[in-house]
Scaffold this active site. Structure first.
Site, mmCIF file in Angstrom:
data_model
loop_
_atom_site.group_PDB
_atom_site.id
_atom_site.type_symbol
_atom_site.label_atom_id
_atom_site.label_comp_id
_atom_site.label_asym_id
_atom_site.label_seq_id
_atom_site.Cartn_x
_atom_site.Cartn_y
_atom_site.Cartn_z
ATOM 1 N N GLU A 231 0.815 -1.224 0.000
ATOM 2 C CA GLU A 231 0.000 0.000 0.000
ATOM 3 C C GLU A 231 0.842 1.265 0.000
ATOM 4 O O GLU A 231 1.658 1.468 0.894
ATOM 5 C CB GLU A 231 -0.888 0.002 1.251
ATOM 6 C CG GLU A 231 -1.762 1.223 1.398
ATOM 7 C CD GLU A 231 -2.607 1.215 2.659
ATOM 8 O OE1 GLU A 231 -3.513 2.047 2.759
ATOM 9 O OE2 GLU A 231 -2.353 0.371 3.542
ATOM 10 N N GLU B 253 -12.476 3.098 4.866
ATOM 11 C CA GLU B 253 -11.380 3.369 5.796
ATOM 12 C C GLU B 253 -11.286 4.877 6.019
ATOM 13 O O GLU B 253 -10.289 5.512 5.702
ATOM 14 C CB GLU B 253 -10.058 2.801 5.260
ATOM 15 C CG GLU B 253 -8.994 2.699 6.343
ATOM 16 C CD GLU B 253 -7.621 2.307 5.820
ATOM 17 O OE1 GLU B 253 -7.100 1.277 6.262
ATOM 18 O OE2 GLU B 253 -7.071 3.034 4.963
#
Length: 277
Positions: A156, A255
């Protein structure tokens, strides 16, 4: 504003950033009560090697809530203190490796098939090239372990931490390419967090157009502020539509940091897509 999630995409709630008003083990049931059937977590323990009883309590909380665990981070250090992973951290490499079989065990028990390996910050005094070599070696270990489950390991790009070296999709894909050339890693994928990529100046349209086939998981929050959709200016509905049109059919993790109570932060969501506006 209301967003209708495109056909083929499925939402999940990241319970390490949403429902933090509640103790961790109560959050899966809260997500279910809010209308969601899938959840994800950052590493949900204070250490890379929690005891069996602590792991059992976590697994039971997810299972008893009747939700699916679709994403789990490997141990990543102290996130509130600024840590962003152990993968490339020389002094903590053994800690990362010790946590891998625990994460794999949880994934096996709960059917989780996406595991996130945060890359780790640049460490003062450490050679960046040596850190990158270590990260590639540890990613290969994690990828082999995940492959036994039919799971993928995602890498990520992250914003907000200058010492974290992966900022764009290209940065993360270069890491995946390195591992795939040198060792195992065909089950390595990009975690495309639309918020982080946008804040870092990446071209989201280009990322989606060019790399959807290499995306293993998607996360979202609005920008600026990292709040729920509608709290900022990102065209999240448009990006989700483009992802679906390009063939992405996995989960999309919510998120974001809710601007109010977590349970009340889903008013942006079309009722048929989950959640209780």
């Amino acid at each position: 504003m209301t967003i209708s999630v495109p056909d083929g995409l499925r939402l999940d709630v990241n319970l390490s950033i949403l429902f933090t008003e509640l103790p961790l083990l109560e959050r899966p049931a809260a997500a279910k009560a809010a209308g969601f059937d899938a959840v994800e977590f950052w590493w949900p323990f204070d250490t890379a090697t929690p005891g069996d009883a602590e792991v059992t309590r976590f697994v039971r909380a997810v299972r008893d809530a009747g939700v699916e665990l679709v994403g789990l981070n490997f141990a990543a250090g102290d996130l509130p203190a600024g840590d962003r992973g152990l993968l490339s951290w020389p002094e903590r490499s053994a800690e990362f490796l010790a946590g891998v079989p625990i994460a794999i065990g949880i994934a096996e028990e709960l059917g989780c098939r996406v595991l996130n390996a945060l890359y780790g910050n640049r460490i003062d005094g450490a050679d960046p090239a040596a850190q990158d070599e270590l990260a590639a070696e540890n990613l290969a270990v994690a990828a082999r372990a995940a492959d036994a489950l039919g799971a993928v390991v995602v890498v990520e790009p992250v914003s907000g931490v200058p010492a974290y070296p992966l900022r764009t999709a290209a940065d993360a894909l270069a890491v995946l390419d390195r591992v795939q050339r040198e060792d195992h890693g065909w089950n390595l994928r990009l975690l495309a967090d639309l918020y982080h990529l946008s804040v870092n100046g990446d071209d989201l349209d280009a990322v989606i157009a060019e790399h959807t086939g290499r995306i293993g998981h998607v996360q979202l929050a609005d920008s600026p502020g990292r709040g729920e959709p509608g709290s900022g200016s990102l065209d999240l509905a448009g990006y989700l539509g483009k992802l679906a049109a390009n063939g992405y059919s996995g989960h999309v993790g919510l998120e974001y940091k809710p601007t109010g109570a977590s349970a009340g932060s889903f008013g942006w969501l079309s009722p048929h897509d989950g959640g209780t506006p």
